[in-house]
Design a protein around this motif. Structure first.
Motif, PDB file in Angstrom:
ATOM      1  N   TRP A  69      11.499   6.284 -20.516  1.00  0.00           N
ATOM      2  CA  TRP A  69      10.199   5.554 -20.966  1.00  0.00           C
ATOM      3  C   TRP A  69       9.867   4.489 -20.105  1.00  0.00           C
ATOM      4  O   TRP A  69       8.684   4.265 -19.416  1.00  0.00           O
ATOM      5  CB  TRP A  69      10.383   5.051 -22.284  1.00  0.00           C
ATOM      6  CG  TRP A  69       9.462   4.107 -22.770  1.00  0.00           C
ATOM      7  CD1 TRP A  69       8.265   4.480 -23.229  1.00  0.00           C
ATOM      8  CD2 TRP A  69       9.689   2.370 -22.742  1.00  0.00           C
ATOM      9  NE1 TRP A  69       7.446   3.208 -23.493  1.00  0.00           N
ATOM     10  CE2 TRP A  69       8.270   2.151 -23.140  1.00  0.00           C
ATOM     11  CE3 TRP A  69      10.579   1.813 -22.382  1.00  0.00           C
ATOM     12  CZ2 TRP A  69       8.055   0.654 -23.304  1.00  0.00           C
ATOM     13  CZ3 TRP A  69      10.257   0.362 -22.648  1.00  0.00           C
ATOM     14  CH2 TRP A  69       9.295  -0.048 -22.979  1.00  0.00           C
ATOM     15  N   ASN A  70      10.943   3.672 -19.595  1.00  0.00           N
ATOM     16  CA  ASN A  70      10.776   2.778 -18.608  1.00  0.00           C
ATOM     17  C   ASN A  70      10.264   3.383 -17.199  1.00  0.00           C
ATOM     18  O   ASN A  70       9.435   2.683 -16.468  1.00  0.00           O
ATOM     19  CB  ASN A  70      12.133   1.979 -18.326  1.00  0.00           C
ATOM     20  CG  ASN A  70      12.013   0.746 -17.579  1.00  0.00           C
ATOM     21  OD1 ASN A  70      11.080   0.516 -17.088  1.00  0.00           O
ATOM     22  ND2 ASN A  70      13.106   0.005 -17.293  1.00  0.00           N
ATOM     23  N   ILE A  71      10.681   4.403 -16.802  1.00  0.00           N
ATOM     24  CA  ILE A  71       9.915   5.106 -15.567  1.00  0.00           C
ATOM     25  C   ILE A  71       8.426   5.385 -15.885  1.00  0.00           C
ATOM     26  O   ILE A  71       7.825   5.141 -15.024  1.00  0.00           O
ATOM     27  CB  ILE A  71      10.901   6.200 -15.197  1.00  0.00           C
ATOM     28  CG1 ILE A  71      12.599   5.971 -14.664  1.00  0.00           C
ATOM     29  CG2 ILE A  71      10.340   7.118 -14.143  1.00  0.00           C
ATOM     30  CD1 ILE A  71      13.076   7.117 -14.612  1.00  0.00           C
ATOM     31  N   SER A  72       8.221   5.725 -16.991  1.00  0.00           N
ATOM     32  CA  SER A  72       6.834   6.274 -17.193  1.00  0.00           C
ATOM     33  C   SER A  72       5.846   5.043 -17.258  1.00  0.00           C
ATOM     34  O   SER A  72       4.781   4.972 -17.265  1.00  0.00           O
ATOM     35  CB  SER A  72       6.817   7.079 -18.241  1.00  0.00           C
ATOM     36  OG  SER A  72       7.051   6.327 -19.649  1.00  0.00           O
ATOM     37  N   THR A  73       6.334   3.785 -17.216  1.00  0.00           N
ATOM     38  CA  THR A  73       5.554   2.633 -17.452  1.00  0.00           C
ATOM     39  C   THR A  73       5.576   1.969 -16.021  1.00  0.00           C
ATOM     40  O   THR A  73       4.866   0.964 -15.828  1.00  0.00           O
ATOM     41  CB  THR A  73       6.413   1.422 -18.299  1.00  0.00           C
ATOM     42  OG1 THR A  73       7.528   1.169 -17.596  1.00  0.00           O
ATOM     43  CG2 THR A  73       6.476   2.037 -19.769  1.00  0.00           C
ATOM     44  N   THR A  74       6.076   2.864 -14.845  1.00  0.00           N
ATOM     45  CA  THR A  74       5.710   2.269 -13.468  1.00  0.00           C
ATOM     46  C   THR A  74       4.384   2.441 -13.296  1.00  0.00           C
ATOM     47  O   THR A  74       3.592   3.537 -13.292  1.00  0.00           O
ATOM     48  CB  THR A  74       6.671   2.989 -12.516  1.00  0.00           C
ATOM     49  OG1 THR A  74       8.032   2.847 -13.176  1.00  0.00           O
ATOM     50  CG2 THR A  74       6.488   2.508 -11.125  1.00  0.00           C
ATOM     51  N   ASP A  75       3.656   1.418 -12.575  1.00  0.00           N
ATOM     52  CA  ASP A  75       2.317   1.413 -12.147  1.00  0.00           C
ATOM     53  C   ASP A  75       2.370   2.083 -10.787  1.00  0.00           C
ATOM     54  O   ASP A  75       3.020   1.420  -9.731  1.00  0.00           O
ATOM     55  CB  ASP A  75       1.838  -0.086 -12.013  1.00  0.00           C
ATOM     56  CG  ASP A  75       1.354  -0.728 -13.380  1.00  0.00           C
ATOM     57  OD1 ASP A  75       1.317   0.073 -14.334  1.00  0.00           O
ATOM     58  OD2 ASP A  75       1.601  -1.834 -13.655  1.00  0.00           O
ATOM     59  N   LEU A  76       1.398   3.038 -10.500  1.00  0.00           N
ATOM     60  CA  LEU A  76       1.100   3.463  -9.177  1.00  0.00           C
ATOM     61  C   LEU A  76       0.102   2.867  -8.309  1.00  0.00           C
ATOM     62  O   LEU A  76      -0.623   2.535  -8.994  1.00  0.00           O
ATOM     63  CB  LEU A  76       0.766   4.964  -9.347  1.00  0.00           C
ATOM     64  CG  LEU A  76       2.020   6.066 -10.015  1.00  0.00           C
ATOM     65  CD1 LEU A  76       1.195   7.393 -10.280  1.00  0.00           C
ATOM     66  CD2 LEU A  76       3.147   6.041  -9.063  1.00  0.00           C
ATOM     67  N   PRO A  77       0.661   2.656  -7.099  1.00  0.00           N
ATOM     68  CA  PRO A  77      -0.417   1.838  -6.393  1.00  0.00           C
ATOM     69  C   PRO A  77      -1.802   2.593  -6.143  1.00  0.00           C
ATOM     70  O   PRO A  77      -1.592   3.943  -6.260  1.00  0.00           O
ATOM     71  CB  PRO A  77       0.023   1.884  -4.975  1.00  0.00           C
ATOM     72  CG  PRO A  77       1.224   2.960  -4.682  1.00  0.00           C
ATOM     73  CD  PRO A  77       1.734   3.024  -6.312  1.00  0.00           C
ATOM     74  N   GLY A  78      -2.942   1.918  -6.376  1.00  0.00           N
ATOM     75  CA  GLY A  78      -4.163   2.624  -6.237  1.00  0.00           C
ATOM     76  C   GLY A  78      -4.465   3.135  -4.937  1.00  0.00           C
ATOM     77  O   GLY A  78      -3.898   3.074  -3.922  1.00  0.00           O
ATOM     78  N   ASP A  79      -5.368   4.179  -4.843  1.00  0.00           N
ATOM     79  CA  ASP A  79      -5.839   4.688  -3.546  1.00  0.00           C
ATOM     80  C   ASP A  79      -6.417   3.614  -2.425  1.00  0.00           C
ATOM     81  O   ASP A  79      -6.411   3.810  -1.378  1.00  0.00           O
ATOM     82  CB  ASP A  79      -6.927   5.809  -3.838  1.00  0.00           C
ATOM     83  CG  ASP A  79      -6.182   7.104  -4.658  1.00  0.00           C
ATOM     84  OD1 ASP A  79      -4.937   7.066  -4.495  1.00  0.00           O
ATOM     85  OD2 ASP A  79      -6.801   7.769  -5.164  1.00  0.00           O
ATOM     86  N   SER A  80      -7.210   2.618  -3.137  1.00  0.00           N
ATOM     87  CA  SER A  80      -7.668   1.693  -2.162  1.00  0.00           C
ATOM     88  C   SER A  80      -7.572   0.243  -3.055  1.00  0.00           C
ATOM     89  O   SER A  80      -8.109   0.464  -4.109  1.00  0.00           O
ATOM     90  CB  SER A  80      -9.192   2.048  -1.853  1.00  0.00           C
ATOM     91  OG  SER A  80      -9.992   1.721  -2.667  1.00  0.00           O
ATOM     92  N   ASP A  81      -7.081  -0.669  -2.412  1.00  0.00           N
ATOM     93  CA  ASP A  81      -7.159  -1.968  -2.841  1.00  0.00           C
ATOM     94  C   ASP A  81      -8.591  -2.733  -2.499  1.00  0.00           C
ATOM     95  O   ASP A  81      -8.489  -3.938  -3.156  1.00  0.00           O
ATOM     96  CB  ASP A  81      -5.862  -2.640  -2.390  1.00  0.00           C
ATOM     97  CG  ASP A  81      -4.730  -2.083  -2.810  1.00  0.00           C
ATOM     98  OD1 ASP A  81      -4.790  -1.608  -4.066  1.00  0.00           O
ATOM     99  OD2 ASP A  81      -3.577  -2.178  -2.197  1.00  0.00           O
ATOM    100  N   MET A  82      -9.620  -2.140  -1.933  1.00  0.00           N
ATOM    101  CA  MET A  82     -10.454  -2.923  -1.422  1.00  0.00           C
ATOM    102  C   MET A  82     -11.530  -2.978  -2.533  1.00  0.00           C
ATOM    103  O   MET A  82     -12.603  -3.360  -2.154  1.00  0.00           O
ATOM    104  CB  MET A  82     -10.888  -2.581  -0.136  1.00  0.00           C
ATOM    105  CG  MET A  82      -9.981  -2.467   1.093  1.00  0.00           C
ATOM    106  SD  MET A  82      -9.526  -4.092   1.335  1.00  0.00           S
ATOM    107  CE  MET A  82     -10.835  -4.681   2.297  1.00  0.00           C
ATOM    108  N   SER A  83     -11.386  -2.353  -3.722  1.00  0.00           N
ATOM    109  CA  SER A  83     -12.568  -2.179  -4.580  1.00  0.00           C
ATOM    110  C   SER A  83     -12.938  -3.612  -5.171  1.00  0.00           C
ATOM    111  O   SER A  83     -14.015  -3.588  -5.637  1.00  0.00           O
ATOM    112  CB  SER A  83     -12.083  -1.244  -5.829  1.00  0.00           C
ATOM    113  OG  SER A  83     -11.052  -1.550  -6.473  1.00  0.00           O
TER     114      SER A  83
END
Length: 123
Positions: A69-83
Motif C-alpha cells: 500500500w505504501n509503495i502504491s502511494t508513491t507519486d510518479l514524476p510528471g512528463d513535463s514540469d513546465m505546465s
C-alpha cells in the motif's frame, strides 16, 4: 525436505531484508523500517517457538500488505514540469532509469529502485 525448508525460509528472510534496504534507500522510510524490523522478528527464536503459525502468517501478510500500500502511494514524476509556467531554481535529478511500462504499480516500484540506485552510485 528439511534442508529445502530451511533454505526456503532463509531465502525469504534475506529477500525481505534486501527489499527493506532498497525501500530505505529509495525514500520509503516507513516501509523499509517495517521490513527490517520484520526481518529481525523472523530470525528471533521467540518468533518460531512461542507464536502460533497462523499468527506469524497473518502478521507477515499484514506487513507486506502495508508495504505494498505504501509503495502504491508513491507519486510518479510528471512528463513535463513546465505546465504550470513556473521555473525551479534547482530541478530535481532525473532518477528514472527504467522506461515506463504503463502498469502504475510496476512504474512506482521501478521509480523507488531508481532512486535507490541513484543514492547508491559512487560520487
Amino acid at each position: 525436505m528439511d534442508a529445502f525448508k530451511k533454505s526456503a525460509i532463509w531465502t525469504g528472510v534475506v529477500l525481505t531484508a534486501l527489499c527493506g534496504i532498497v525501500l530505505l534507500g529509495g525514500g520509503k522510510i516507513v516501509s523499509g523500517t517495517l521490513l527490517i524490523a520484520t526481518t529481525f522478528l523472523m530470525v528471533s527464536p521467540l518468533w518460531r517457538h512461542k507464536t502460533p503459525r497462523w499468527a506469524r502468517v497473518g502478521l507477515l501478510c499484514l506487513v507486506f500488505g502495508l508495504v505494498i500500500w505504501n509503495i502504491s502511494t508513491t507519486d510518479l514524476p510528471g512528463d513535463s514540469d513546465m505546465s504550470t509556467g513556473m521555473v525551479t531554481a534547482c530541478p530535481p535529478p532525473d532518477v528514472d532509469i527504467f522506461a515506463r511500462t504503463g502498469v502504475r504499480f510496476v512504474d512506482q516500484a521501478a521509480h523507488i529502485l531508481s532512486a535507490f540506485l541513484d543514492q547508491a552510485q559512487l560520487s
